[in-house]
Design an enzyme around this catalytic site. Structure first.
Site, PDB file in Angstrom:
ATOM      1  CG  ASN A 104       4.248  -7.550   4.151  1.00 36.92           C
ATOM      2  OD1 ASN A 104       5.512  -8.467   3.516  1.00 36.92           O
ATOM      3  ND2 ASN A 104       3.167  -8.482   3.498  1.00 36.92           N
ATOM      4  CG  MET A 121      -6.725  -3.087   2.353  1.00 37.87           C
ATOM      5  SD  MET A 121      -5.536  -3.259   1.153  1.00 37.87           S
ATOM      6  CE  MET A 121      -7.084  -4.186  -0.207  1.00 37.87           C
ATOM      7  CG  ASP A 158       3.946   8.580  -7.168  1.00 39.65           C
ATOM      8  OD1 ASP A 158       3.137   7.817  -6.288  1.00 39.65           O
ATOM      9  OD2 ASP A 158       4.434   8.295  -7.790  1.00 39.65           O
ATOM     10  N   GLY A 173       0.056   8.216  -6.825  1.00 44.78           N
ATOM     11  CA  GLY A 173      -0.488   8.201  -7.801  1.00 44.78           C
ATOM     12  C   GLY A 173      -0.777   6.444  -7.118  1.00 44.78           C
ATOM     13  CG  HIS A 226       2.226  -3.305  -6.165  1.00 47.15           C
ATOM     14  ND1 HIS A 226       1.051  -3.291  -6.102  1.00 47.15           N
ATOM     15  CD2 HIS A 226       1.657  -4.286  -7.170  1.00 47.15           C
ATOM     16  CE1 HIS A 226      -0.509  -4.175  -6.519  1.00 47.15           C
ATOM     17  NE2 HIS A 226       0.459  -4.265  -7.662  1.00 47.15           N
ATOM     18  NE  ARG A 248     -10.101   9.457  -0.985  1.00 47.02           N
ATOM     19  CZ  ARG A 248      -9.833   7.908  -1.031  1.00 47.02           C
ATOM     20  NH1 ARG A 248      -8.828   7.444  -0.975  1.00 47.02           N
ATOM     21  NH2 ARG A 248     -11.202   7.536  -1.852  1.00 47.02           N
ATOM     22  N   GLY A 304      -1.794  -8.845   7.803  1.00 55.03           N
ATOM     23  CA  GLY A 304      -0.071  -8.346   8.643  1.00 55.03           C
ATOM     24  C   GLY A 304       0.817  -9.785   8.995  1.00 55.03           C
TER      25      GLY A 304
END
Ligand code: GRF
Length: 221
Positions: free
Chosen positions: A17, A93, A144, A146, A112, A68, A15
């Protein structure tokens, strides 16, 4: 004072960030308030950081869900209950489903640790080293359907040095992450960010760095 942007932060790990965002909210550089910090990992250091800052926390363990979608629905409900305007993935994650994205259209962002579109996925600092890249960096982007493919909001470039290990490169990248993530959130808080297809338009535009970076340095410029 205008209304603060309400953000929900999703984190699975240490954590740092999240901490950078907390610090920027506290020092007044970020016109946002963290409404909730949600983790899928009961051992996440992010939980302690949030608790220290008196931010409500929630652990929704993905292992308690067989699908999920069900996990995502639980997270979405918690974010909606907290009335968040923006969802900030900070070392989260789990890959989120379309249901999640549809619940917050153009309102989910991620950071990222590579210069996308190079090196999406995991262990990307090692990948950049193995590839022999001279630069890497970090990218804040909308999420999005992906993996690390959404429209890019802001990037920082970090040189790769001859003696770098994955750890030393990660540390140099992380330092930049802590600058650009709060910066991206602030631009959104100022309502300056629009998605137009693959492009992200910032209005009024931010000044761009005009100088080229060369690594190894050249004397021929
Ligand atoms: C960061 O490198 C971020 O880019 C990636 O996961 C890491 C999270 O680090 N998505 P932290 O938990 O914020 O310290």
């Amino acid at each position: 004072m205008s209304k603060l942007l309400r953000i929900g932060v999703l984190a699975s790990g240490g954590g740092t960030n999240l901490q950078a965002i907390i610090d920027r909210c506290q020092d007044g550089h970020l016109a946002a308030e963290i409404a909730v910090v949600i983790t899928n990992n009961p051992g996440a250091g992010a939980l302690d950081r949030a608790a220290k800052a008196n931010i409500p926390t929630l652990c929704i363990n993905h292992r308690d869900f067989s699908h999920r979608e069900d996990f995502d629905n639980a997270v979405v409900s918690a974010l909606q209950k907290a009335e968040v305007d923006l969802v900030v993935l900070a070392g989260f994650m789990r890959i989120i489903t379309q249901t999640f994205i549809d619940a917050f259209p153009d309102r989910v962002i991620n950071i990222h640790p590579a210069l996308l579109p190079a090196f999406p996925g995991l262990h990307v600092q090692q990948q950049a080293l193995d590839y022999g890249a001279r630069f890497s960096g970090c990218t804040v982007h909308f999420v999005d359907g992906g993996v690390d493919t959404g429209p890019i909001i802001i990037q920082a470039v970090v040189p790769i040095l001859p003696d770098d290990s994955a750890d030393s490169l990660s540390a140099r990248i992380l330092e930049q992450e802590h600058c650009i993530y709060p910066q991206a959130i602030q631009l959104i808080a100022e309502d300056r960010v629009r998605v137009a297809g693959r492009q992200v338009v910032i209005t009024p535009a931010c000044p761009a760095e005009a100088t080229a970076l060369v690594n190894p340095a050249t004397s021929l410029q």
